[in-house]
Write a protein that holds these residues in place. Structure first.
Motif, PDB file in Angstrom:
ATOM      1  N   LEU A   1       0.909  -1.292  -0.022  1.00  0.00           N
ATOM      2  CA  LEU A   1       0.144  -0.001   0.092  1.00  0.00           C
ATOM      3  C   LEU A   1       0.718   1.356  -0.137  1.00  0.00           C
ATOM      4  O   LEU A   1       0.859   2.205  -0.722  1.00  0.00           O
ATOM      5  CB  LEU A   1      -0.871   0.015   1.173  1.00  0.00           C
ATOM      6  CG  LEU A   1      -1.634   1.236   1.330  1.00  0.00           C
ATOM      7  CD1 LEU A   1      -2.896   1.323   0.291  1.00  0.00           C
ATOM      8  CD2 LEU A   1      -2.522   1.192   2.733  1.00  0.00           C
ATOM      9  N   LEU A   2       1.899   1.383   0.842  1.00  0.00           N
ATOM     10  CA  LEU A   2       2.838   2.377   1.034  1.00  0.00           C
ATOM     11  C   LEU A   2       3.412   2.596  -0.697  1.00  0.00           C
ATOM     12  O   LEU A   2       3.572   3.844  -0.914  1.00  0.00           O
ATOM     13  CB  LEU A   2       3.854   2.296   1.946  1.00  0.00           C
ATOM     14  CG  LEU A   2       3.049   2.423   3.498  1.00  0.00           C
ATOM     15  CD1 LEU A   2       3.992   2.359   4.431  1.00  0.00           C
ATOM     16  CD2 LEU A   2       2.649   3.989   3.691  1.00  0.00           C
ATOM     17  N   LYS A   3       4.046   1.657  -1.041  1.00  0.00           N
ATOM     18  CA  LYS A   3       4.669   1.617  -2.252  1.00  0.00           C
ATOM     19  C   LYS A   3       3.755   2.286  -3.278  1.00  0.00           C
ATOM     20  O   LYS A   3       4.283   3.004  -4.101  1.00  0.00           O
ATOM     21  CB  LYS A   3       5.272   0.339  -2.490  1.00  0.00           C
ATOM     22  CG  LYS A   3       6.623  -0.058  -1.836  1.00  0.00           C
ATOM     23  CD  LYS A   3       7.385  -1.199  -2.053  1.00  0.00           C
ATOM     24  CE  LYS A   3       8.113  -1.593  -1.043  1.00  0.00           C
ATOM     25  NZ  LYS A   3       8.608  -2.795  -1.208  1.00  0.00           N
TER      26      LYS A   3
ATOM     27  N   PHE B   1       8.842   5.652   8.412  1.00  0.00           N
ATOM     28  CA  PHE B   1       7.608   6.092   9.096  1.00  0.00           C
ATOM     29  C   PHE B   1       7.781   6.922  10.225  1.00  0.00           C
ATOM     30  O   PHE B   1       9.068   6.992  10.716  1.00  0.00           O
ATOM     31  CB  PHE B   1       6.602   4.667   9.657  1.00  0.00           C
ATOM     32  CG  PHE B   1       7.462   4.141  10.716  1.00  0.00           C
ATOM     33  CD1 PHE B   1       7.332   4.398  12.181  1.00  0.00           C
ATOM     34  CD2 PHE B   1       7.995   2.802  10.301  1.00  0.00           C
ATOM     35  CE1 PHE B   1       8.156   3.563  12.949  1.00  0.00           C
ATOM     36  CE2 PHE B   1       8.906   2.193  11.122  1.00  0.00           C
ATOM     37  CZ  PHE B   1       8.813   2.719  12.563  1.00  0.00           C
ATOM     38  N   THR B   2       7.006   7.631  10.734  1.00  0.00           N
ATOM     39  CA  THR B   2       7.108   8.440  12.047  1.00  0.00           C
ATOM     40  C   THR B   2       5.994   7.649  13.025  1.00  0.00           C
ATOM     41  O   THR B   2       5.024   7.710  12.417  1.00  0.00           O
ATOM     42  CB  THR B   2       6.652   9.747  11.783  1.00  0.00           C
ATOM     43  OG1 THR B   2       7.732  10.493  10.641  1.00  0.00           O
ATOM     44  CG2 THR B   2       6.892  10.627  12.999  1.00  0.00           C
ATOM     45  N   ALA B   3       6.654   7.411  14.208  1.00  0.00           N
ATOM     46  CA  ALA B   3       5.707   6.809  15.193  1.00  0.00           C
ATOM     47  C   ALA B   3       5.198   8.009  16.057  1.00  0.00           C
ATOM     48  O   ALA B   3       5.802   8.840  16.313  1.00  0.00           O
ATOM     49  CB  ALA B   3       6.448   5.861  16.012  1.00  0.00           C
TER      50      ALA B   3
ATOM     51  N   ASP C   1       3.006   8.123   8.858  1.00  0.00           N
ATOM     52  CA  ASP C   1       2.556   8.254  10.038  1.00  0.00           C
ATOM     53  C   ASP C   1       1.995   6.994  10.746  1.00  0.00           C
ATOM     54  O   ASP C   1       0.915   6.595  10.307  1.00  0.00           O
ATOM     55  CB  ASP C   1       1.730   9.573  10.210  1.00  0.00           C
ATOM     56  CG  ASP C   1       2.502  10.787   9.896  1.00  0.00           C
ATOM     57  OD1 ASP C   1       3.749  10.820   9.869  1.00  0.00           O
ATOM     58  OD2 ASP C   1       1.637  11.801   9.710  1.00  0.00           O
ATOM     59  N   ILE C   2       2.490   6.386  11.669  1.00  0.00           N
ATOM     60  CA  ILE C   2       1.830   5.251  12.408  1.00  0.00           C
ATOM     61  C   ILE C   2       1.357   5.715  13.732  1.00  0.00           C
ATOM     62  O   ILE C   2       2.178   6.085  14.619  1.00  0.00           O
ATOM     63  CB  ILE C   2       2.898   4.188  12.345  1.00  0.00           C
ATOM     64  CG1 ILE C   2       3.360   3.859  11.015  1.00  0.00           C
ATOM     65  CG2 ILE C   2       2.368   2.955  13.473  1.00  0.00           C
ATOM     66  CD1 ILE C   2       4.306   2.570  11.130  1.00  0.00           C
ATOM     67  N   ASP C   3      -0.132   5.470  13.832  1.00  0.00           N
ATOM     68  CA  ASP C   3      -0.709   5.687  15.474  1.00  0.00           C
ATOM     69  C   ASP C   3      -0.083   4.621  16.251  1.00  0.00           C
ATOM     70  O   ASP C   3      -0.356   3.654  16.056  1.00  0.00           O
ATOM     71  CB  ASP C   3      -1.977   6.221  15.095  1.00  0.00           C
ATOM     72  CG  ASP C   3      -2.583   6.250  16.618  1.00  0.00           C
ATOM     73  OD1 ASP C   3      -1.960   6.203  17.561  1.00  0.00           O
ATOM     74  OD2 ASP C   3      -3.888   6.709  16.560  1.00  0.00           O
ATOM     75  N   THR C   4       0.673   4.829  17.254  1.00  0.00           N
ATOM     76  CA  THR C   4       1.053   3.753  17.919  1.00  0.00           C
ATOM     77  C   THR C   4       0.254   3.185  19.184  1.00  0.00           C
ATOM     78  O   THR C   4       0.551   2.540  20.160  1.00  0.00           O
ATOM     79  CB  THR C   4       2.634   4.131  18.723  1.00  0.00           C
ATOM     80  OG1 THR C   4       2.464   5.423  19.331  1.00  0.00           O
ATOM     81  CG2 THR C   4       3.446   4.200  17.684  1.00  0.00           C
TER      82      THR C   4
ATOM     83  N   ARG D   1      10.541  -3.499  19.605  1.00  0.00           N
ATOM     84  CA  ARG D   1      10.862  -4.880  18.981  1.00  0.00           C
ATOM     85  C   ARG D   1       9.800  -4.570  17.732  1.00  0.00           C
ATOM     86  O   ARG D   1      10.297  -4.586  16.266  1.00  0.00           O
ATOM     87  CB  ARG D   1      10.598  -5.961  19.395  1.00  0.00           C
ATOM     88  CG  ARG D   1      10.903  -7.139  18.845  1.00  0.00           C
ATOM     89  CD  ARG D   1      10.721  -8.475  19.415  1.00  0.00           C
ATOM     90  NE  ARG D   1       9.683  -8.656  19.812  1.00  0.00           N
ATOM     91  CZ  ARG D   1       8.865  -8.625  21.129  1.00  0.00           C
ATOM     92  NH1 ARG D   1       9.836  -8.313  22.139  1.00  0.00           N
ATOM     93  NH2 ARG D   1       7.727  -8.693  21.307  1.00  0.00           N
ATOM     94  N   GLN D   2       8.443  -4.096  17.765  1.00  0.00           N
ATOM     95  CA  GLN D   2       7.693  -4.278  16.497  1.00  0.00           C
ATOM     96  C   GLN D   2       7.921  -3.024  15.658  1.00  0.00           C
ATOM     97  O   GLN D   2       7.738  -3.329  14.651  1.00  0.00           O
ATOM     98  CB  GLN D   2       6.260  -4.213  17.094  1.00  0.00           C
ATOM     99  CG  GLN D   2       5.787  -5.414  18.122  1.00  0.00           C
ATOM    100  CD  GLN D   2       5.724  -6.539  17.129  1.00  0.00           C
ATOM    101  OE1 GLN D   2       5.355  -6.746  15.930  1.00  0.00           O
ATOM    102  NE2 GLN D   2       6.242  -7.557  17.748  1.00  0.00           N
TER     103      GLN D   2
END
Length: 127
Positions: free
Chosen positions: A28-30, A84-86, A39-42, A71-72
């Protein structure tokens, strides 16, 4: 839209068709965003790691859960090569406290209370 509506828009379709994996997220990102940062909502990751390490977490030992978050995110970075940005939202606003209490009352054994110390520790390992 909800998660079921969102999954229908992703490669692989909805939950009933097949599970969405990190591989599908990478596709999807590619295809949709090229090499742009995502941006990843953690929030869910932070909560699920605390829940997985509930015994230690409830005793005030946040390190196992923080290690799980780290780790994830490393897997996303190193294995899947996602750029990505967490995003760490912090603690929930006071307006959500009654809903959180209702959920805790319903699932007392299957919930944890996330606090600002734990969130700060997770954010620290991600820098």
């Amino acid at each position: 839209m909800g998660i079921n509506g969102l999954l229908g828009e992703m490669p692989g379709g909805g939950m009933n068709e097949q599970l969405t994996s990190f591989t599908k997220l990478a596709k999807l990102l590619k295809t949709k965003y090229g090499n742009r940062k995502a941006d990843i909502d953690t929030g869910t990751l932070v909560y699920s790691m605390a829940l997985m390490k509930k015994h230690a977490f409830d005793a005030g030992d946040y390190l196992p859960a923080v290690s799980g978050v780290h780790r994830q995110l490393l897997i996303l970075d190193r294995v899947y090569g996602l750029n990505f940005t967490a995003i760490f939202d912090g603690q929930s606003p006071e307006e959500k406290s009654s809903e959180h209490q209702r959920r805790r009352d319903r699932n007392n054994d299957n919930s944890v209370v996330i606090n600002s110390t734990y969130i700060a520790m997770c954010a620290e390992v991600c820098e």
